[in-house]
Write an enzyme that holds these catalytic residues in place. Structure first.
Site, PDB file in Angstrom:
ATOM      1  N   LYS A   1      -5.088   2.090   8.770  1.00  0.00           N
ATOM      2  CA  LYS A   1      -6.244   1.544   9.460  1.00  0.00           C
ATOM      3  C   LYS A   1      -6.204   0.011   9.376  1.00  0.00           C
ATOM      4  O   LYS A   1      -5.542  -0.533   8.495  1.00  0.00           O
ATOM      5  CB  LYS A   1      -7.536   2.117   8.854  1.00  0.00           C
ATOM      6  CG  LYS A   1      -7.662   1.932   7.331  1.00  0.00           C
ATOM      7  CD  LYS A   1      -8.092   0.541   6.988  1.00  0.00           C
ATOM      8  CE  LYS A   1      -7.758   0.125   5.602  1.00  0.00           C
ATOM      9  NZ  LYS A   1      -7.780  -1.338   5.445  1.00  0.00           N
TER      10      LYS A   1
ATOM     11  N   ILE B   1       0.809  -1.207   0.000  1.00  0.00           N
ATOM     12  CA  ILE B   1       0.000   0.000   0.000  1.00  0.00           C
ATOM     13  C   ILE B   1       0.853   1.273   0.000  1.00  0.00           C
ATOM     14  O   ILE B   1       0.381   2.344  -0.399  1.00  0.00           O
ATOM     15  CB  ILE B   1      -0.946   0.009   1.228  1.00  0.00           C
ATOM     16  CG1 ILE B   1      -1.958   1.161   1.154  1.00  0.00           C
ATOM     17  CG2 ILE B   1      -0.154   0.099   2.524  1.00  0.00           C
ATOM     18  CD1 ILE B   1      -2.896   1.107  -0.013  1.00  0.00           C
ATOM     19  N   ALA B   2       2.111   1.175   0.415  1.00  0.00           N
ATOM     20  CA  ALA B   2       2.939   2.365   0.629  1.00  0.00           C
ATOM     21  C   ALA B   2       3.136   3.239  -0.616  1.00  0.00           C
ATOM     22  O   ALA B   2       3.083   4.465  -0.516  1.00  0.00           O
ATOM     23  CB  ALA B   2       4.288   1.969   1.219  1.00  0.00           C
TER      24      ALA B   2
ATOM     25  N   ASP C   1     -10.033  -5.659   8.353  1.00  0.00           N
ATOM     26  CA  ASP C   1      -9.405  -5.106   7.159  1.00  0.00           C
ATOM     27  C   ASP C   1     -10.376  -4.258   6.336  1.00  0.00           C
ATOM     28  O   ASP C   1      -9.961  -3.308   5.673  1.00  0.00           O
ATOM     29  CB  ASP C   1      -8.829  -6.229   6.294  1.00  0.00           C
ATOM     30  CG  ASP C   1      -7.651  -5.757   5.468  1.00  0.00           C
ATOM     31  OD1 ASP C   1      -6.608  -5.451   6.071  1.00  0.00           O
ATOM     32  OD2 ASP C   1      -7.778  -5.679   4.237  1.00  0.00           O
TER      33      ASP C   1
ATOM     34  N   ARG D   1      11.760  -6.255   7.591  1.00  0.00           N
ATOM     35  CA  ARG D   1      12.378  -7.398   8.262  1.00  0.00           C
ATOM     36  C   ARG D   1      13.430  -8.035   7.367  1.00  0.00           C
ATOM     37  O   ARG D   1      14.446  -8.549   7.838  1.00  0.00           O
ATOM     38  CB  ARG D   1      11.300  -8.419   8.619  1.00  0.00           C
ATOM     39  CG  ARG D   1      10.356  -7.989   9.731  1.00  0.00           C
ATOM     40  CD  ARG D   1       9.245  -8.994   9.918  1.00  0.00           C
ATOM     41  NE  ARG D   1       8.457  -9.149   8.705  1.00  0.00           N
ATOM     42  CZ  ARG D   1       7.581 -10.121   8.484  1.00  0.00           C
ATOM     43  NH1 ARG D   1       7.425 -11.069   9.393  1.00  0.00           N
ATOM     44  NH2 ARG D   1       6.901 -10.189   7.365  1.00  0.00           N
TER      45      ARG D   1
END
Length: 383
Positions: free
Chosen positions: A151, A68-69, A233, A91
């Protein structure tokens, strides 16, 4: 179609980077952008750097190389003066490095903690799995950062209250990324409801059903420990009921369809609510296992019903209709319109602009649509 569902042909058009005549490259869908170069810094940002006035630029760090970034932050930042994405951490460092190369991000950190310790990061964007939102937002606040958090805000209302208290104590801006509320199509629907044109509120119905092919059973959104499930979600549905009614819904029923092999994660959820002040009711329907997308919100009043399709991403395409009830034709006229930002801004552009006004000038009203109190209230309903 008119019911807010996207047909197979439209899906193909979407993947070809066009929706209803509007270029999808404007919204930077990550999958559709793989063949395009990294975003270019804004003229204002380049000018500031050239003049050595870098102190005026607000620098973001991203926790995780989330899908989504790019659409939610990287692209809006590239066309918002005074904003840049400085750093990313994941990670898997290799994944972070690939993400940074693709999107022109200059710094890759070895860990989330290292990103939080970076003195040149002013704001943290937190798109981590739902179950990690509270932990890493709290850590960012302890590091003195502002936070734009995806969210749902946290996993529980108790966590949301803890984050709210920490943000107030730290004196930092924390906003939940309900970007859709900043778009003129949604605000137009809200204005129609508030005007009384529809008559006394009777019922709100919000639907967000996603195609089964979009979300694999192995996706983290099916992981209970990470805050998974369709109700979490697809929390836009609960949030939009609160927004349009201006009330705090009271849950009267909730019926999950459990994911295969799970006794705790909902692949689909339907719920009903009472709206105590108005005496109206509401319902939501969420799903990860729909055949086709179905995204719509309807508000039924005594005189008419208003419906907005694609309310979560109305900058791609939307249709807002007002239909009079039988016997009310003289009071309300049928009409249909599509509402977009005059400059073609996406919901994410508008959210970022509002966020920056609050960060720069302390204008809390700019982000009142998705502030800490709103975040806590939505999580209480989701609980």
């Amino acid at each position: 179609d008119g019911g807010g569902r996207l047909g197979p042909g439209a899906v193909l058009v979407w993947r070809r980077r066009w929706v209803a005549g509007r270029p999808l490259d404007r919204v930077e869908d990550a999958r559709a952008r793989e063949d395009l170069p990294p975003p270019v810094a804004s003229d204002a940002e380049n000018a500031a750097e050239a003049q050595g006035d870098e102190a005026d630029i607000v620098r973001f760090g991203i926790l995780g190389a989330a899908q989504i970034a790019p659409m939610a932050l990287v692209t809006p930042a590239s066309r918002t003066p005074g904003v840049m994405v400085r750093a990313v951490a994941a990670r898997d460092r290799a994944k972070a490095e690939a993400f940074a190369r693709k999107h022109g991000i200059p710094v890759v950190h070895d860990s989330y903690d290292a990103l939080l310790a970076d003195p040149d990061v002013d704001v943290v964007y937190n798109p981590l799995p739902n179950g990690l939102h509270a932990e890493w937002t709290l850590r960012a606040l302890r590091a003195g950062k502002h936070v734009l958090c995806e969210k749902p805000f946290t996993s529980t209302a108790a966590e949301a209250e803890e984050v709210r208290a920490a943000a107030v104590f730290a004196g930092r801006v924390v906003v939940e990324a309900y970007h859709y509320r900043y778009h003129p199509a949604v605000q137009r629907l809200k204005a129609i409801v508030d005007s009384g044109e529809l008559g006394a509120l009777r019922h709100i119905r919000a639907v967000m059903k996603l195609p089964k092919v979009f979300i694999a059973r192995t996706d983290i959104r099916y992981n209970f420990e990470l805050g998974g499930g369709s109700a979490m979600d697809c929390c836009y549905t609960t949030n939009v009921v609160r927004y349009l009614s201006g009330e705090e819904p009271v849950v009267t029923s909730a019926t999950p369809t459990l994911a295969s092999g799970s006794d705790s994660v909902d692949a689909a959820m339907s719920a009903t609510f009472d709206l105590p002040r108005s005496g109206a009711t509401a319902e939501i329907a969420c799903s990860f296992v729909s055949f086709l997308p179905d995204i719509v919100v309807e508000v039924e009043g005594a005189n008419a019903t208003a419906k907005l399709t694609y309310f979560i991403l109305p900058f791609l395409t939307n249709e807002l209709t007002v239909t009079p009830r039988k016997g009310a034709a003289g009071k309300v006229q049928y009409r249909s319109e599509s509402v977009y930002d005059a400059a073609g801004a996406s919901t994410y552009d508008l959210q970022l602009a509002a966020f920056m006004r609050t960060v720069h000038s302390g204008d809390a009203a700019a982000t009142a649509l998705s502030n800490l109190d709103e975040a806590v209230a939505t999580m209480r309903v989701l609980d």
